[in-house]
Design a protein around this motif. Structure first.
Motif, PDB file in Angstrom:
ATOM      1  N   ASP A  52      17.344  33.806  55.005  1.00 36.93           N
ATOM      2  CA  ASP A  52      17.589  33.493  56.228  1.00 36.93           C
ATOM      3  C   ASP A  52      18.829  32.338  56.181  1.00 36.93           C
ATOM      4  O   ASP A  52      18.557  31.286  55.816  1.00 36.93           O
ATOM      5  CB  ASP A  52      16.470  33.189  56.875  1.00 36.93           C
ATOM      6  CG  ASP A  52      16.604  32.875  58.384  1.00 36.93           C
ATOM      7  OD1 ASP A  52      17.764  33.086  58.927  1.00 36.93           O
ATOM      8  OD2 ASP A  52      15.585  32.485  58.945  1.00 36.93           O
ATOM      9  N   GLN A 104      11.193  38.917  60.289  1.00 38.36           N
ATOM     10  CA  GLN A 104      11.804  39.312  59.233  1.00 38.36           C
ATOM     11  C   GLN A 104      10.872  39.762  58.126  1.00 38.36           C
ATOM     12  O   GLN A 104      11.241  41.242  57.399  1.00 38.36           O
ATOM     13  CB  GLN A 104      12.801  38.271  58.964  1.00 38.36           C
ATOM     14  CG  GLN A 104      13.844  37.767  59.757  1.00 38.36           C
ATOM     15  CD  GLN A 104      14.611  36.665  59.394  1.00 38.36           C
ATOM     16  OE1 GLN A 104      14.147  36.180  58.473  1.00 38.36           O
ATOM     17  NE2 GLN A 104      15.876  36.367  60.033  1.00 38.36           N
ATOM     18  N   GLU A 107       9.595  43.577  58.957  1.00 43.63           N
ATOM     19  CA  GLU A 107      10.822  44.499  58.555  1.00 43.63           C
ATOM     20  C   GLU A 107      10.892  44.594  57.070  1.00 43.63           C
ATOM     21  O   GLU A 107      10.923  45.852  56.708  1.00 43.63           O
ATOM     22  CB  GLU A 107      11.965  43.882  59.120  1.00 43.63           C
ATOM     23  CG  GLU A 107      13.139  45.215  58.985  1.00 43.63           C
ATOM     24  CD  GLU A 107      14.488  44.746  59.484  1.00 43.63           C
ATOM     25  OE1 GLU A 107      15.639  45.298  59.192  1.00 43.63           O
ATOM     26  OE2 GLU A 107      14.535  43.790  60.218  1.00 43.63           O
ATOM     27  N   ASP A 108      11.056  43.706  56.408  1.00 43.92           N
ATOM     28  CA  ASP A 108      10.764  43.916  54.817  1.00 43.92           C
ATOM     29  C   ASP A 108       9.865  44.711  54.273  1.00 43.92           C
ATOM     30  O   ASP A 108       9.918  45.386  53.354  1.00 43.92           O
ATOM     31  CB  ASP A 108      10.862  42.656  54.187  1.00 43.92           C
ATOM     32  CG  ASP A 108      12.188  41.589  54.486  1.00 43.92           C
ATOM     33  OD1 ASP A 108      13.303  42.178  54.860  1.00 43.92           O
ATOM     34  OD2 ASP A 108      12.189  40.725  54.148  1.00 43.92           O
ATOM     35  N   ARG A 122      12.681  35.071  51.866  1.00 45.48           N
ATOM     36  CA  ARG A 122      12.970  34.567  53.262  1.00 45.48           C
ATOM     37  C   ARG A 122      12.574  33.008  53.532  1.00 45.48           C
ATOM     38  O   ARG A 122      13.349  32.561  54.159  1.00 45.48           O
ATOM     39  CB  ARG A 122      12.109  35.361  54.164  1.00 45.48           C
ATOM     40  CG  ARG A 122      12.544  37.133  54.252  1.00 45.48           C
ATOM     41  CD  ARG A 122      13.797  37.250  54.831  1.00 45.48           C
ATOM     42  NE  ARG A 122      14.251  38.527  54.965  1.00 45.48           N
ATOM     43  CZ  ARG A 122      15.374  39.312  55.526  1.00 45.48           C
ATOM     44  NH1 ARG A 122      16.373  38.513  55.701  1.00 45.48           N
ATOM     45  NH2 ARG A 122      15.348  40.547  55.382  1.00 45.48           N
TER      46      ARG A 122
END
Length: 402
Positions: A52, A104, A107-108, A122
């Motif tokens: 990120d 995030q 989603e991963d 992240r």
């Protein structure tokens, strides 16, 4: 280890995408073929691409982590799938930075990443190493629920200790701030007014008045320069502390300070005991637990001493014996670690020890602040007496000359 994004297909023609971590493309293909028959494409993901870019600006508090871990534990206990669990926690997270990171991660995970790997990528800069490694240990041991449960308790205690210290520091900090404002007003406005009056008198000014006028003149002329020098000194000191040598020197000086040094020592012991107990209970190997526990300690001297035990422990020597060579670790921490190791109950022993050091930090902090408050009052009283003498003595001299 490199990360590869792939697209594959089952025998029936259904396509699937995901991410794997492997030492090479050949190993990645072999790993993918365990779940699908055909590998259509395989690309290495640049390491920087999974981070990120805002991570360096994120500040995730222990309070937010405690709440998040508690939510993970509750939802996982209800039996929801992992992707849905991460989504729900992200929606309920009050911390905006942590909520963005969790979205995030969701989603991963939906793309095939493991939860621990996504957190490590992240949240490399924003999440504590204890959090990332405990999730990894829980995932590898198949007991992710217990890992989040223990971390919720761990971060709750950290936040409670921090809040008690901040609460105790509030009053002295407020008094010092008010005193600084009062001194600035006196030196910048009140004393110059009296200076003009004293100079019009045909009397010899006492040394107290001369000293006060000199100090006032100095602040009027060089106040901005003084603030600039102080800011530069603080910046250079922090910059020096970021170096390996400077960090060790400043950490050593911190431990030698009266009253504060013991609080720092007890706090470091609490950090080690809490982290080590949490990681060992989560099933992490002892060598990895020692490394992570050492890296989480805020005082570099104590951290280095814990990390220096790794070669000896790796060579087969007991951890308690290796810690006995350390000079900055509290003797009780060393002895109780050795006892817990010998009896096979290191996790529970360190947990009890962590609670003891938490209480000691709170007690010693209150004791130090109990001595600080009257000291501040005495210093302010001396300053007030100095100003009163500087103002009234010339008046007495004038009245005696009449």
């Amino acid at each position: 280890m490199p990360t590869y994004r792939y697209e594959g297909a089952y025998a029936g023609g259904e396509r699937v995408t995901g991410v794997v971590e492997a030492v090479s493309q050949t190993a990645a293909v072999a790993q993918i073929r365990q779940s699908c028959e055909v590998v259509l494409s395989l690309k290495e993901v640049p390491r920087a691409a999974v981070r990120d870019p805002l991570a360096r600006f994120q500040r995730i508090s222990a309070k937010s982590l405690a709440l998040t871990c508690r939510q993970f534990a509750i939802i996982l206990k209800a039996g929801l799938p992992l992707v849905q669990t991460v989504d729900l926690v992200a929606e309920q997270c009050p911390d905006r930075a942590l909520g963005r990171l969790l979205r995030q991660v969701s989603e991963d995970v939906s793309n095939g990443w493991s939860l621990s790997y996504s957190f490590s990528q992240r949240g490399e800069r924003s999440l504590p190493v204890t959090f990332r490694e405990t999730v990894r240990a829980g995932e590898e041991s198949g007991d992710l629920l217990s890992s989040f449960d223990r971390m919720a308790e761990y971060y709750h205690r950290m936040n409670k200790t921090r809040e008690s210290v901040v609460s105790a520091l509030t009053y002295p900090a407020f008094v010092l701030a008010v005193a600084a404002v009062v001194v600035a007003i006196i030196m910048g406005y009140a004393v110059p007014t009296f200076t003009g009056m004293f100079q019009s008198m045909d009397v010899e000014l006492p040394w107290v008045t001369v000293a006060l006028i000199g100090v006032s003149n100095f602040f009027q002329r060089y106040a901005l320069v003084l603030l600039g020098v102080m800011a530069l000194a603080v910046f250079l000191l922090r910059l020096y502390g970021l170096t390996e040598k400077g960090g060790a020197v400043l950490a050593g000086l911190q431990l030698k300070l009266p009253l504060i040094g013991e609080v720092v020592r007890m706090s470091g012991a609490s950090q080690f005991a809490h982290t080590m107990s949490t990681l060992l209970t989560a099933g992490m190997p002892i060598l990895q637990a020692i490394e992570v526990s050492g890296r989480t300690m805020t005082n570099q001297c104590m951290s280095d001493e814990v990390l220096n035990t790794l070669p000896r422990v790796e060579g087969g020597r007991p951890l308690g014996e290796c810690m006995s060579y350390a000079r900055e670790l509290p003797p009780m921490l060393v002895q109780m670690t050795a006892v817990g190791e010998a009896t096979g109950s290191m996790e529970s022993t360190l947990k009890v020890l962590a609670e003891y050091y938490d209480n000691e930090v709170e007690v010693r902090t209150k004791r130090a602040l109990a001595l600080l408050e009257p000291t501040i009052i005495v210093v302010l009283a001396i300053f007030v007496v100095f100003i009163l003498m500087a103002v009234y003595l010339p008046m007495f001299s004038m009245y005696s000359a009449i």
